[in-house]
Structures are given as C-alpha cells and as structure tokens.
Design an enzyme around this catalytic site. Structure first.
Site, PDB file in Angstrom:
ATOM      1  N   SER A 119      -5.572  -7.155  15.592  1.00  7.65           N
ATOM      2  CA  SER A 119      -5.108  -7.877  14.393  1.00  7.65           C
ATOM      3  C   SER A 119      -6.060  -9.021  14.054  1.00  7.65           C
ATOM      4  CB  SER A 119      -3.718  -8.464  14.639  1.00  7.65           C
ATOM      5  OG  SER A 119      -2.783  -7.436  14.796  1.00  7.65           O
ATOM      6  N   ARG A 156      -8.812  -9.498  10.720  1.00  8.36           N
ATOM      7  CA  ARG A 156      -8.716 -10.685   9.856  1.00  8.36           C
ATOM      8  C   ARG A 156     -10.012 -11.488   9.887  1.00  8.36           C
ATOM      9  NH1 ARG A 156      -3.792  -8.926  11.342  1.00  8.36           N
ATOM     10  NH2 ARG A 156      -1.909  -9.586  10.232  1.00  8.36           N
ATOM     11  N   GLY A 215      -3.652   1.326   9.660  1.00  6.31           N
ATOM     12  CA  GLY A 215      -2.627   0.788   8.763  1.00  6.31           C
ATOM     13  C   GLY A 215      -2.913  -0.656   8.382  1.00  6.31           C
ATOM     14  N   ARG A 230       2.262   7.340   6.039  1.00  2.00           N
ATOM     15  CA  ARG A 230       2.968   6.072   6.304  1.00  2.00           C
ATOM     16  C   ARG A 230       3.293   5.330   5.004  1.00  2.00           C
ATOM     17  NH1 ARG A 230      -0.153   3.015  10.965  1.00  2.00           N
ATOM     18  NH2 ARG A 230       1.711   1.721  10.806  1.00  2.00           N
ATOM     19  N   GLN A 240       2.104  -7.266   8.208  1.00  2.00           N
ATOM     20  CA  GLN A 240       1.139  -6.634   7.293  1.00  2.00           C
ATOM     21  C   GLN A 240       1.508  -6.927   5.847  1.00  2.00           C
ATOM     22  OE1 GLN A 240       0.927  -2.506   8.540  1.00  2.00           O
ATOM     23  NE2 GLN A 240      -0.455  -3.024  10.222  1.00  2.00           N
ATOM     24  N   ASP A 261       4.451  -3.362  18.832  1.00  5.88           N
ATOM     25  CA  ASP A 261       3.455  -2.352  19.212  1.00  5.88           C
ATOM     26  C   ASP A 261       3.528  -1.975  20.692  1.00  5.88           C
ATOM     27  OD1 ASP A 261       2.453  -2.227  16.639  1.00  5.88           O
ATOM     28  OD2 ASP A 261       0.923  -3.752  16.998  1.00  5.88           O
ATOM     29  N   LYS A 288       5.234   4.114  12.542  1.00  2.00           N
ATOM     30  CA  LYS A 288       3.950   3.642  13.086  1.00  2.00           C
ATOM     31  C   LYS A 288       2.962   4.821  13.062  1.00  2.00           C
ATOM     32  CE  LYS A 288       5.098  -0.611  13.703  1.00  2.00           C
ATOM     33  NZ  LYS A 288       4.433  -1.634  12.871  1.00  2.00           N
ATOM     34  N   ARG A 323      -1.286   4.762  21.203  1.00  2.00           N
ATOM     35  CA  ARG A 323      -0.442   4.050  22.175  1.00  2.00           C
ATOM     36  C   ARG A 323       0.484   5.005  22.939  1.00  2.00           C
ATOM     37  NH1 ARG A 323      -0.640  -0.714  18.228  1.00  2.00           N
ATOM     38  NH2 ARG A 323      -2.355  -1.858  19.185  1.00  2.00           N
TER      39      ARG A 323
HETATM   40  C1  S3P Z   1      -0.104  -5.712  12.439  1.00  2.00           C
HETATM   41  C2  S3P Z   1       1.244  -5.829  12.213  1.00  2.00           C
HETATM   42  C3  S3P Z   1       2.254  -4.904  12.754  1.00  2.00           C
HETATM   43  C4  S3P Z   1       1.677  -4.045  13.870  1.00  2.00           C
HETATM   44  C5  S3P Z   1       0.322  -3.509  13.548  1.00  2.00           C
HETATM   45  C6  S3P Z   1      -0.648  -4.629  13.290  1.00  2.00           C
HETATM   46  C7  S3P Z   1      -1.025  -6.698  11.840  1.00  2.00           C
HETATM   47  O1  S3P Z   1       2.707  -4.052  11.723  1.00  2.00           O
HETATM   48  O2  S3P Z   1       2.554  -2.980  14.171  1.00  2.00           O
HETATM   49  O3  S3P Z   1      -0.150  -2.719  14.627  1.00  2.00           O
HETATM   50  O4  S3P Z   1      -2.192  -6.773  12.265  1.00  2.00           O
HETATM   51  O5  S3P Z   1      -0.586  -7.410  10.940  1.00  2.00           O
HETATM   52  P1  S3P Z   1       3.932  -4.503  10.763  1.00  2.00           P
HETATM   53  O6  S3P Z   1       3.572  -5.791  10.205  1.00  2.00           O
HETATM   54  O7  S3P Z   1       4.016  -3.424   9.740  1.00  2.00           O
HETATM   55  O8  S3P Z   1       5.126  -4.534  11.657  1.00  2.00           O
END
Ligand code: S3P
Length: 442
Positions: free
Chosen positions: A31, A35, A103, A131, A178, A324, A351, A397
């Site tokens: 994550s 970013r 995602g 998704r 997200q 996760d 997921k 995972r």
């Molecule tokens: C993430 C947020 C999570 C997580 C994903 C990474 C992120 O998803 O499951 O692997 O980097 O913001 P959600 O915000 O949809 O729960």
C-alpha cells in the site's frame, strides 16, 4: 464471484512439518509503495524511495506513470527515484493502461486521473475485471468525473476528459481505504473541499503520506478532508516491511512447535495491526520490540514463538484492520483448539478471489471442517492437517496461506496457480526456505 482459475500459473509443493527459526525482513509494504510512486509522480522535484516493494502490482503502477511521461529510475534493491512532473505535468498516454492484478492501482488511479484533461482507459487481468469498481466510480461521478464502466460497474474503466471536479462530502457505505484514497486523490484536482467519512477506521497511509509531501489534510473524528488545488513537494520515503506479508511467517511461527522467529522492520501502523490483535486473542506469543517512527509511519520488530492457540469469535471491529490477513488467520484457526467464527467480513468475497469460498475449499482439501457463511466462516481447529492439493485460484494470499499450512500437515501440500505470489511477495519460496519452510516450484 465464482471460483474461476486465473490461467494456470505455477504449481508449488511444500513438504510437511519443520520448524520456523531465524530472522527475516519481508519485502516492502504494498500500500505504501503504490502511494509513494503516485505522490512522487505528482510532486515538484525528485522523490527518493527506499524499501520499495518490487512486486508486480507496484511495477504496474510504475509502468502507468512512465506511460504518462514520468521518469522513474529503478527500482533496484528497493530503491527508486521518481522525477515528479507536478500535478498538471502528466501527458496523454497511448493505448489502454493495464494494471494486471492490482486493485489498489486501479481504484486509486481512477481517482487520481478523474480530473485530468485527456481520455484514458484502465483495465486489468481476469480477476480484477470481476471486482467491483462502482464503489469508486459512483462517488467520483458525483464529483463530476466522466467515467464509463463495463456492464455491472466493472473494468475496463474509461475516463473522459473534461470532467471538472467539485469537492463533495461523502459517507462511505463500506470501510474501504481504496475508496477513501481515490476520493482524496481526486479531491486534489477538485474545486473546494473534499471530505470522506468512514464507517470504521481503515488504513490511513494516503493521509499520512499526503502530509509527508506537504499537502494539508485535516482529520476530525471519522472524517478526513482536503482542499483542492494544493501542491506536493518531493520528499524521501523509507517503506517499512509489509505486515500483510509478515502475516505468513508470523502465523507459521505461531502454529509450529519449537519455532522462534524475529521479523524486522515491520510496518506497525495502528490501522494495520488487526492480525496481531487477533492472534493475541487466540493465545499467540508475539512480542513487539523496538517500536519506532520512520518517515511518518511506525515500524517494529516482532518476536514470535509457538504457543497453543484457541478458537475465538473474531471481534468485528478488528475486521477492517486485518482485512488482507484472513487467509493466514484461517490457517491459525485451523490449528487452534476449538471453533473460530468470523462474521462481518463480506468484503473478503470481492478480493483477488472470493476468499471465503476459496479458503474454505483450501482448508477442506487439507481435511479441515470450514463452513463458509455469507459474511464469514466457521472453522473447527484440529491437531493436524492432511496433506493435499489446494487451488489458490490465482490469489497470492491463498497460495501463501496454503504454504504455511504445510507446517502442520501430515503429507505434502501441492498448490496450484501460484504465479501471482509475485504481485506482493517476490522471493517468497526462498525467504520461507531461510526460516525452515520448505517448498519448491514443480
Ligand atoms: C488497500 C486497501 C484494502 C486492501 C488492499 C490494499 C490499499 O482494500 O484490501 O489490499 O492499499 O488501500 P479496501 O480498501 O478495498 O478494503
């Protein structure tokens, strides 16, 4: 989502038994890595990143920005330099932008690109195209974005030029970092103020990192706001190890008699430590050592030894903080004494795979009673698991959770469709071998 395989990647086999010993620094946080690249690309000046995850998902984000004219050196040995072009310096790419399995790339970039003055299209692999994307495209449309999706709100997402954005106040119907991040990133391009209210705390890396790049973000209780039109100033970022990757060796040590493992430099952001809280409630012996601040994020070393685990009803407020880590936690539950019940976790169904259905099937393949529920699962712990064949359905995972389960299995565990482990944990097999978990690619 149906249980559809993702194109028959690699097959792995893990040998039964063994113990988990030694020291490990798992790869960088996914994550935070995404970013860092995104904000670095939009900043004025060059951002130096260390500890970057060189997994396929982050490489997909890097590739997208290169296609939009950003020069990025590396990554090599976790180091990259992003030569930012400023918020208005991106240029129109040719062709469709494919983010593969990621995602986070698709949802955050949809927000980030919603206010750009040119058209672009975001797509992904078969799993990502199943998704839900309406959770970001709907509020972005309320802000004025012009987004067309495939039927059912799915990718590909086509973003048309000319969507003049205006800030909104949005109450998220689900706890999603997200979605929150997509709206905040779009909010930088919007007129006025964008506020997002979350129904439960979700990971706050975007807010922290925006502040690190000098962009003002305000939080009042469960609402986070920013004003459009600000600037990002380049900075340097030291990415901690990913607690979501650390969860696999953490559970491995927790379930294996004789284990003694230290995990170094693990990201210890309080919006991510649900896996630790849940394992502690189950009786795990985990010491948190040397907690420290590194560039706006907390990191810690973890020392894990085996202790008998007990089944619990997982508190629902911990679900978004461990979202996760459930594939790994389900393996801990399978090795605990008694029943573990998870509720309030319907998000797991959307997921990289339907993690409720796929993990229940995986545990059943190893002789465990796991009963899927609409929004969770009931797992009966047992002294030993059987060897067997697990289909990961291309979900990184699930594959890693099955590998960890081999430690308590009575025969080899064969895992199908493992290629996507490279999305988040490149080098998984060799790092696991270093601490005594023996597997190979067949
Ligand atoms: C993430 C947020 C999570 C997580 C994903 C990474 C992120 O998803 O499951 O692997 O980097 O913001 P959600 O915000 O949809 O729960």
């Amino acid at each position: 989502m149906s249980l559809t395989a993702n194109g028959g990647g690699e097959t792995w086999q893990f040998q039964p038994g063994g113990s988990v010993r030694g020291e490990l620094r798992v790869p960088g946080d996914k994550s935070i890595s995404h970013r860092a690249v995104m904000l670095g690309a939009l900043a004025q000046g060059s951002t130096e990143i260390a500890g970057l995850l060189e997994g396929a998902d982050v490489l997909a984000t890097i590739e997208v920005f290169r296609r939009l004219g950003v020069t990025i050196e590396g990554p090599q040995y976790g180091r990259a330099v992003v030569h930012g072009v400023g918020r208005h310096g991106l240029r129109e790419p040719e062709g469709v932008l494919d983010v593969g399995n990621s995602g986070t790339s698709m949802r955050l970039l949809c927000g980030l690109f919603a206010g750009l003055p040119f058209d672009l299209t975001l797509t992904g692999d078969e799993s990502l195209r199943r998704r839900p994307m309406g959770r970001v495209t709907e509020p972005l449309t309320q802000m004025g974005a012009k987004i067309t999706t495939a039927e059912g709100g799915l990718a590909p997402l086509h973003l048309a030029a000319g969507g003049e954005l205006t800030g909104i106040s949005y109450h998220m119907p689900l706890a999603s970092a997200q979605v929150k991040s997509a709206l905040l990133l779009a909010g930088m391009y919007a007129r006025g103020r964008t506020c997002v209210t979350e129904p439960a705390p979700t990971r706050d890396h975007t807010e922290r990192m925006l502040a690190g790049f000098g962009y003002s973000v305000q939080r009042h209780g469960d609402t986070v706001c920013l004003e459009g039109g600000g600037t990002l100033s380049a900075t340097s970022i030291d990415v901690p190890s990913d607690i979501s990757s650390a969860a696999f060796p953490m559970v491995a040590a927790a379930i294996t008699p004789g284990s003694d493992l230290t995990l170094r430099h693990v990201g210890w952001n309080p919006t991510r430590t649900g896996v630790y809280e849940i394992l502690r409630l189950m009786g795990a012996a985990i010491e948190v050592l040397a907690t420290r601040e590194v560039g706006g994020e907390t990191v810690a070393d973890l020392h894990i030894q085996h202790a008998p685990l007990r089944g619990i009803h997982i508190p629902e407020e911990l679900v978004p903080l461990a979202i996760d880590e459930f594939p790994a936690l389900f393996v801990a539950a399978a090795c605990a004494q008694g029943e573990t019940v998870l509720t309030g976790a319907a998000e797991l169904r959307v997921k990289e795979s339907d993690r409720i259905a796929v993990m229940a099937e995986a545990l059943q393949s190893l002789g465990v009673s796991a009963e899927p529920q609409d929004d969770g699962v009931r797992i009966q712990g047992q002294p030993n698991l059987q060897g067997g064949r697990v289909n990961s359905y291309g979900d990184h995972r699930i594959a890693m959770a099955a590998a960890v389960a081999s430690l308590r299995a009575e025969g080899p565990v064969t895992i199908a469709d493992c290629a996507n482990v490279a999305t988040s944990y490149p080098g998984f097999i060799s790092q696991m071998a270093e601490i005594g978990i023996c597997g190979s690619s067949l």
